[in-house]
Design an enzyme around this catalytic site. Structure first.
Site, PDB file in Angstrom:
ATOM      1  N   ASP A  32      61.139 -97.777  21.575  1.00 42.83           N
ATOM      2  CA  ASP A  32      60.247 -96.779  22.163  1.00 42.83           C
ATOM      3  C   ASP A  32      60.444 -95.444  21.441  1.00 42.83           C
ATOM      4  OD1 ASP A  32      58.755 -96.597  25.211  1.00 42.83           O
ATOM      5  OD2 ASP A  32      59.223 -94.713  24.180  1.00 42.83           O
ATOM      6  N   ASN A  89      55.099-101.942  33.974  1.00 40.39           N
ATOM      7  CA  ASN A  89      54.214-101.064  34.746  1.00 40.39           C
ATOM      8  C   ASN A  89      52.796-101.611  34.631  1.00 40.39           C
ATOM      9  OD1 ASN A  89      56.278 -99.219  35.405  1.00 40.39           O
ATOM     10  ND2 ASN A  89      56.045 -98.161  33.442  1.00 40.39           N
ATOM     11  N   GLN A  96      51.713 -96.904  34.159  1.00 45.72           N
ATOM     12  CA  GLN A  96      51.302 -97.423  32.842  1.00 45.72           C
ATOM     13  C   GLN A  96      50.452 -96.379  32.128  1.00 45.72           C
ATOM     14  OE1 GLN A  96      49.126-101.179  32.852  1.00 45.72           O
ATOM     15  NE2 GLN A  96      49.324-101.384  30.628  1.00 45.72           N
ATOM     16  N   SER A  97      50.813 -96.078  30.872  1.00 45.98           N
ATOM     17  CA  SER A  97      50.047 -95.084  30.100  1.00 45.98           C
ATOM     18  C   SER A  97      49.426 -95.684  28.840  1.00 45.98           C
ATOM     19  CB  SER A  97      50.941 -93.893  29.730  1.00 45.98           C
ATOM     20  OG  SER A  97      52.001 -94.302  28.910  1.00 45.98           O
ATOM     21  N   VAL A  98      49.965 -96.803  28.365  1.00 48.62           N
ATOM     22  CA  VAL A  98      49.376 -97.498  27.209  1.00 48.62           C
ATOM     23  C   VAL A  98      48.851 -98.837  27.725  1.00 48.62           C
ATOM     24  CG1 VAL A  98      49.786 -98.527  24.949  1.00 48.62           C
ATOM     25  CG2 VAL A  98      50.937 -96.380  25.558  1.00 48.62           C
ATOM     26  N   HIS A 102      53.087-104.306  27.988  1.00 41.18           N
ATOM     27  CA  HIS A 102      54.392-104.151  27.338  1.00 41.18           C
ATOM     28  C   HIS A 102      55.497-104.238  28.379  1.00 41.18           C
ATOM     29  CE1 HIS A 102      52.612-100.227  28.261  1.00 41.18           C
ATOM     30  NE2 HIS A 102      53.828 -99.826  28.590  1.00 41.18           N
ATOM     31  N   HIS A 104      59.198-103.164  29.199  1.00 42.39           N
ATOM     32  CA  HIS A 104      60.260-102.227  28.823  1.00 42.39           C
ATOM     33  C   HIS A 104      61.611-102.927  28.994  1.00 42.39           C
ATOM     34  CE1 HIS A 104      57.833 -98.402  29.089  1.00 42.39           C
ATOM     35  NE2 HIS A 104      57.102 -99.134  29.914  1.00 42.39           N
TER      36      HIS A 104
HETATM   37  P1  5GP Z   1      54.035 -97.026  29.885  1.00 39.49           P
HETATM   38  O1  5GP Z   1      54.109 -95.589  30.335  1.00 39.49           O
HETATM   39  O2  5GP Z   1      52.607 -97.418  29.543  1.00 39.49           O
HETATM   40  O3  5GP Z   1      54.694 -98.027  30.774  1.00 39.49           O
HETATM   41  O4  5GP Z   1      54.880 -97.078  28.548  1.00 39.49           O
HETATM   42  C1  5GP Z   1      54.374 -96.689  27.315  1.00 39.49           C
HETATM   43  C2  5GP Z   1      55.565 -96.441  26.427  1.00 39.49           C
HETATM   44  O5  5GP Z   1      55.126 -96.421  25.084  1.00 39.49           O
HETATM   45  C3  5GP Z   1      56.231 -95.078  26.681  1.00 39.49           C
HETATM   46  O6  5GP Z   1      57.606 -95.285  26.989  1.00 39.49           O
HETATM   47  C4  5GP Z   1      56.044 -94.327  25.359  1.00 39.49           C
HETATM   48  O7  5GP Z   1      57.166 -93.540  25.025  1.00 39.49           O
HETATM   49  C5  5GP Z   1      55.826 -95.443  24.358  1.00 39.49           C
HETATM   50  N1  5GP Z   1      54.968 -95.112  23.231  1.00 39.49           N
HETATM   51  C6  5GP Z   1      53.745 -94.526  23.286  1.00 39.49           C
HETATM   52  N2  5GP Z   1      53.215 -94.411  22.047  1.00 39.49           N
HETATM   53  C7  5GP Z   1      54.130 -94.961  21.203  1.00 39.49           C
HETATM   54  C8  5GP Z   1      54.145 -95.158  19.785  1.00 39.49           C
HETATM   55  O8  5GP Z   1      53.224 -94.805  19.060  1.00 39.49           O
HETATM   56  N3  5GP Z   1      55.247 -95.775  19.254  1.00 39.49           N
HETATM   57  C9  5GP Z   1      56.304 -96.183  20.039  1.00 39.49           C
HETATM   58  N4  5GP Z   1      57.331 -96.762  19.408  1.00 39.49           N
HETATM   59  N5  5GP Z   1      56.307 -96.022  21.371  1.00 39.49           N
HETATM   60  C10 5GP Z   1      55.238 -95.412  21.951  1.00 39.49           C
END
Ligand code: 5GP
Ligand code: ZN
Length: 116
Positions: A32, A89, A96-98, A102, A104
């Site tokens: 991450d 998430n 969830q933001s992406v 995924h 974690h």
């Molecule tokens: P979420 O918030 O969707 O559960 O987790 C998304 C995760 O993706 C976050 O922990 C964030 O730091 C990570 N992340 C977002 N963009 C990138 C990227 O371009 N490269 C990497 N390696 N991690 C990313």
């Protein structure tokens, strides 16, 4: 299927650089960018699936590899004895933001329960 506008599809294909720790048939894993623990790895399907809610019954092999990859990576990272946390998430309300599924894998510190 991949989505050219999706950052994790572009990481999975190698178009965008990442610190890759696992390269499997259906799944890849990378560190991450903004770690929330000393070890913070994201395990993702190569195919674009927005979230757990979008999985289909036929995706069982992908989810199987996702979890087994997390098990192997945790071993390689030396986290088995201390313990580690796996988080999925699902949806913005859960953090969830992406929107490419995924898992974690977090380790190297103490974790509270219930999660925030
Ligand atoms: P979420 O918030 O969707 O559960 O987790 C998304 C995760 O993706 C976050 O922990 C964030 O730091 C990570 N992340 C977002 N963009 C990138 C990227 O371009 N490269 C990497 N390696 N991690 C990313
Ligand atoms: Zn994607």
């Amino acid at each position: 299927m991949t989505d050219s506008g999706c950052i994790f599809c572009r990481i999975a294909s190698g178009e965008i650089d990442s610190d890759r720790v696992y390269d499997g048939e259906r799944v890849v894993a990378f560190r991450d960018l903004d770690p929330k623990a000393p070890t913070h790895i994201l395990v993702i399907p190569r195919a674009h699936v927005p979230s757990v809610a979008d999985l289909e019954d036929g995706d069982a092999p992908v989810i199987g590899e996702l979890l087994l990859a997390a098990r192997d990576i945790a071993r390689e990272e030396g986290l088995v004895e201390s313990g580690y946390r796996l988080v999925l998430n699902s949806g913005a309300g859960a953090g969830q933001s992406v929107f490419h599924l995924h898992l974690h894998l977090l380790g190297g510190r103490q974790f509270g329960w219930p999660p925030g």
